[in-house]
Scaffold this motif. Structure first.
Motif, short mmCIF file in Angstrom:
data_model
loop_
_atom_site.label_atom_id
_atom_site.label_comp_id
_atom_site.label_asym_id
_atom_site.label_seq_id
_atom_site.Cartn_x
_atom_site.Cartn_y
_atom_site.Cartn_z
N VAL A 28 18.43 -7.41 -22.99
CA VAL A 28 18.11 -8.49 -22.04
C VAL A 28 17.61 -9.72 -22.81
CG1 VAL A 28 16.57 -9.21 -20.17
CG2 VAL A 28 17.63 -6.94 -20.13
N GLU A 29 18.28 -10.83 -22.61
CA GLU A 29 17.88 -12.09 -23.23
C GLU A 29 17.06 -12.97 -22.28
OE1 GLU A 29 21.52 -13.90 -24.57
OE2 GLU A 29 22.19 -12.01 -25.49
N ILE A 30 17.39 -12.90 -20.99
CA ILE A 30 16.66 -13.69 -19.98
C ILE A 30 16.22 -12.76 -18.86
CG2 ILE A 30 16.78 -15.59 -18.33
CD1 ILE A 30 18.95 -16.86 -20.03
N LEU A 31 14.95 -12.83 -18.51
CA LEU A 31 14.39 -12.03 -17.42
C LEU A 31 13.92 -12.95 -16.31
CD1 LEU A 31 13.28 -9.34 -16.21
CD2 LEU A 31 11.17 -9.77 -17.50
N ILE A 32 14.38 -12.68 -15.08
CA ILE A 32 13.98 -13.45 -13.90
C ILE A 32 13.16 -12.53 -12.98
CG2 ILE A 32 14.74 -14.86 -11.94
CD1 ILE A 32 15.72 -16.01 -14.56
N LEU A 33 11.98 -12.96 -12.61
CA LEU A 33 11.16 -12.24 -11.63
C LEU A 33 11.13 -13.08 -10.36
CD1 LEU A 33 8.25 -11.29 -14.05
CD2 LEU A 33 10.14 -9.83 -13.33
N ASP A 34 11.94 -12.71 -9.38
CA ASP A 34 12.05 -13.51 -8.16
C ASP A 34 11.12 -12.95 -7.08
OD1 ASP A 34 12.99 -15.54 -6.55
OD2 ASP A 34 14.61 -14.33 -5.73
N GLU A 35 10.48 -13.86 -6.35
CA GLU A 35 9.52 -13.50 -5.31
C GLU A 35 8.47 -12.54 -5.88
OE1 GLU A 35 10.89 -13.15 -1.42
OE2 GLU A 35 12.05 -14.98 -1.69
N ALA A 36 7.89 -12.97 -6.98
CA ALA A 36 6.93 -12.14 -7.71
C ALA A 36 5.71 -11.79 -6.88
CB ALA A 36 6.49 -12.87 -8.99
N ASP A 37 5.27 -12.71 -6.02
CA ASP A 37 4.09 -12.42 -5.20
C ASP A 37 4.35 -11.23 -4.29
OD1 ASP A 37 6.00 -14.00 -3.93
OD2 ASP A 37 4.57 -15.02 -2.64
N ARG A 38 5.54 -11.15 -3.74
CA ARG A 38 5.88 -10.04 -2.85
C ARG A 38 5.99 -8.73 -3.63
NH1 ARG A 38 4.86 -7.75 1.69
NH2 ARG A 38 6.62 -6.95 2.84
N MET A 39 6.54 -8.78 -4.85
CA MET A 39 6.63 -7.56 -5.65
C MET A 39 5.24 -7.02 -5.97
SD MET A 39 9.92 -7.79 -8.20
CE MET A 39 9.70 -9.40 -8.94
N LEU A 40 4.30 -7.92 -6.23
CA LEU A 40 2.93 -7.48 -6.49
C LEU A 40 2.29 -6.91 -5.23
CD1 LEU A 40 1.64 -10.42 -8.73
CD2 LEU A 40 2.49 -8.19 -9.45
N ASP A 41 2.53 -7.56 -4.08
CA ASP A 41 2.01 -7.06 -2.80
C ASP A 41 2.53 -5.66 -2.49
OD1 ASP A 41 0.51 -9.29 -2.31
OD2 ASP A 41 1.96 -10.24 -0.98
N MET A 42 3.76 -5.39 -2.90
CA MET A 42 4.39 -4.11 -2.59
C MET A 42 4.02 -3.03 -3.60
SD MET A 42 8.15 -5.58 -1.47
CE MET A 42 8.92 -3.99 -1.16
N GLY A 43 3.14 -3.35 -4.55
CA GLY A 43 2.66 -2.34 -5.48
C GLY A 43 3.54 -2.10 -6.69
N PHE A 44 4.36 -3.09 -7.05
CA PHE A 44 5.29 -2.91 -8.16
C PHE A 44 4.73 -3.36 -9.51
CE2 PHE A 44 8.92 -3.16 -4.97
CZ PHE A 44 9.29 -1.84 -5.14
N ARG A 45 3.45 -3.74 -9.58
CA ARG A 45 2.91 -4.32 -10.82
C ARG A 45 3.16 -3.40 -12.02
NH1 ARG A 45 -1.08 -7.93 -12.89
NH2 ARG A 45 -1.55 -8.75 -10.83
N GLU A 46 2.77 -2.14 -11.92
CA GLU A 46 2.90 -1.23 -13.05
C GLU A 46 4.37 -1.03 -13.42
OE1 GLU A 46 1.85 3.40 -14.32
OE2 GLU A 46 0.85 2.49 -12.57
N THR A 47 5.23 -0.87 -12.40
CA THR A 47 6.66 -0.69 -12.65
C THR A 47 7.25 -1.89 -13.36
OG1 THR A 47 6.85 0.66 -10.65
CG2 THR A 47 8.89 -0.23 -11.54
N ILE A 48 6.89 -3.09 -12.88
CA ILE A 48 7.40 -4.32 -13.50
C ILE A 48 6.89 -4.44 -14.94
CG2 ILE A 48 7.43 -6.83 -13.40
CD1 ILE A 48 7.08 -6.53 -10.34
N ASN A 49 5.62 -4.12 -15.15
CA ASN A 49 5.06 -4.20 -16.50
C ASN A 49 5.82 -3.30 -17.47
OD1 ASN A 49 3.06 -6.16 -16.27
ND2 ASN A 49 1.56 -4.71 -15.48
#
Length: 417
Positions: free
Chosen positions: A147-168
């Protein structure tokens, strides 16, 4: 014009074919900065062209630096919901179809074998939900090192849904990337900014101020309800009104979605519904029927408050008011898209009034109260004092206030680190 961005002719031809004539404010801000390779932290209201703001520069990157050998995706886009992933995947295919760029979509709720082609053949852009992608990484079926470019779209919602650890964990797997872009419709609270500081390197902070033409023209009001049955009666009355051409009804629980769907059918108001435990193919069919206009009412939990990209939704109705202001903002953003007019109606009981006060403070205006005469509430509104909600600010004052608050948040986060 899009020619100002020095995009290849294949991309410009696709943009023209899609009917894009002039860049929106978020596209004007993001595309030039993104094409320099800088990390981006961007905030923009929903429906203002955010997806094209990151798809065009990543497509140009893939054209400028062609792949030298087969392999895993070079661009990874993470989104909070399946519906949003599918929509971005479609947008990516439409925007790059003349450029020989291959897009794949990986989400949960689909048979694992359905992703074999994406995992075993060369794909350039991958759009994925975090949970299913991490499964493939852990099973060594997907390698994020390319992966050369990473896009995190609607990041606030991903955090609200409990994805922080998974995304990290996914971010760690893609640690050799050259660029990261984080997009959020709101920057409420320090959570998104703190997270952005962890994953971005010296980012460009971009906040768009949409033009009057781009801004959603959403008329908002609320109806006071005595109890849940009163709310049902109000909902039925509203949905039977002629001006309701296509409506999304939001409820907080899947049980409520099922209950309301039954009530609507009993009143000869056909509807489709979405809730978290539906199989993906059923969710897709429901959305397609709604998009095609076969059914004019969609009843949903917040699984549909993101990624439902339909331009002509006339009404959003909050049968249940959400607990958080940002969720309210995202819900009503399903209407009034691309400068069109829309209507957002909330059915409010006494226990909802503290949330109403928060919404009014955030928007710096009072939500009008309306009454349907034959369904006039028996009880008076539960008052919640909110001096800030009564303050009327000019547009310039609102922008200055928002910018000042964001700078303070960034300063606090930097001080703690």
């Amino acid at each position: 014009m899009f020619e100002q961005f020095d995009l290849d002719s294949e991309l410009l031809a696709c943009v023209k074919e899609l009917g894009y004539k002039k860049p929106t404010s978020i596209q004007e801000l993001v595309i030039p900065k993104a094409m320099t390779g800088k990390d981006i932290l961007a905030s923009a209201p929903t429906g203002t062209g955010k997806t094209a703001a990151f798809l065009l520069p990543i497509a140009q990157h893939l054209l400028d630096y062609p792949r030298t050998k087969p392999g895993f995706p070079r661009v990874l886009i993470l989104t909070p919901t399946r519906e949003l992933a599918i929509q971005i995947g479609q947008d990516s295919e439409n925007m790059t179809k003349l450029a020989k760029i291959k897009t794949g979509v990986i989400t949960g709720g689909i048979n694992y074998g359905s992703h074999d082609d994406i995992l075993n053949s060369t794909t350039d852009i991958l759009v994925a939900t975090p949970g299913r992608l991490l499964e493939y990484i852990e099973n060594e079926q997907f390698d994020a090192r390319e992966v050369e470019i990473l896009i995190l779209d609607e990041a606030d919602r991903m955090l609200d849904m409990g994805f922080r650890e998974t995304i990290n964990r996914i971010v760690g797997e893609a640690r050799w990337r050259k660029q990261t872009m984080l997009f959020s419709a709101t920057l409420e609270g320090a959570g998104v900014i703190r997270f952005a500081k962890e994953v971005l390197t010296e980012p460009e902070f971009l906040t768009s101020n949409p033009s009057r033409k781009e801004k959603a023209k959403i008329h908002q009001w609320l109806h006071i309800a005595d109890d849940s049955q009163h709310k049902v009666n109000l909902l039925l009355n509203i949905l039977k009104q002629q001006e309701v051409e296509r409506a999304v009804v939001f409820a907080n629980k899947r049980e409520t979605v099922q209950y309301l769907s039954g009530k609507l059918y009993a009143e000869e108001l056909p509807c489709v519904w979405l809730e978290g435990k539906m199989l993906q193919d059923k969710r897709n069919k429901a959305i397609e029927r709604f998009k095609r206009g076969e059914i004019k009412v969609l009843v949903a939990t917040d699984v549909a408050s993101r990624g439902l990209d339909i331009d002509d939704i006339s009404h959003v109705i909050n049968f249940d008011l959400p607990r958080k202001v940002d969720i309210y903002i995202h819900r009503i953003g399903r209407t009034g898209r691309a400068g069109a007019k829309g209507t957002a109606i909330s059915l409010v009981e006494a226990h909802d009034m503290p949330v109403v006060a928060k919404i009014e403070r955030y928007q710096n205006e009072r939500l009008p109260r309306r009454i349907i005469e034959e369904l006039r509430p028996k009880h008076k509104e539960a008052r919640v004092t909110s001096r800030k909600a009564k303050v009327k600010l000019t547009t310039a004052q609102k922008k200055a206030k928002a910018k000042k608050q964001t700078k303070k948040k960034l300063k606090r986060v930097n001080a703690k680190s």
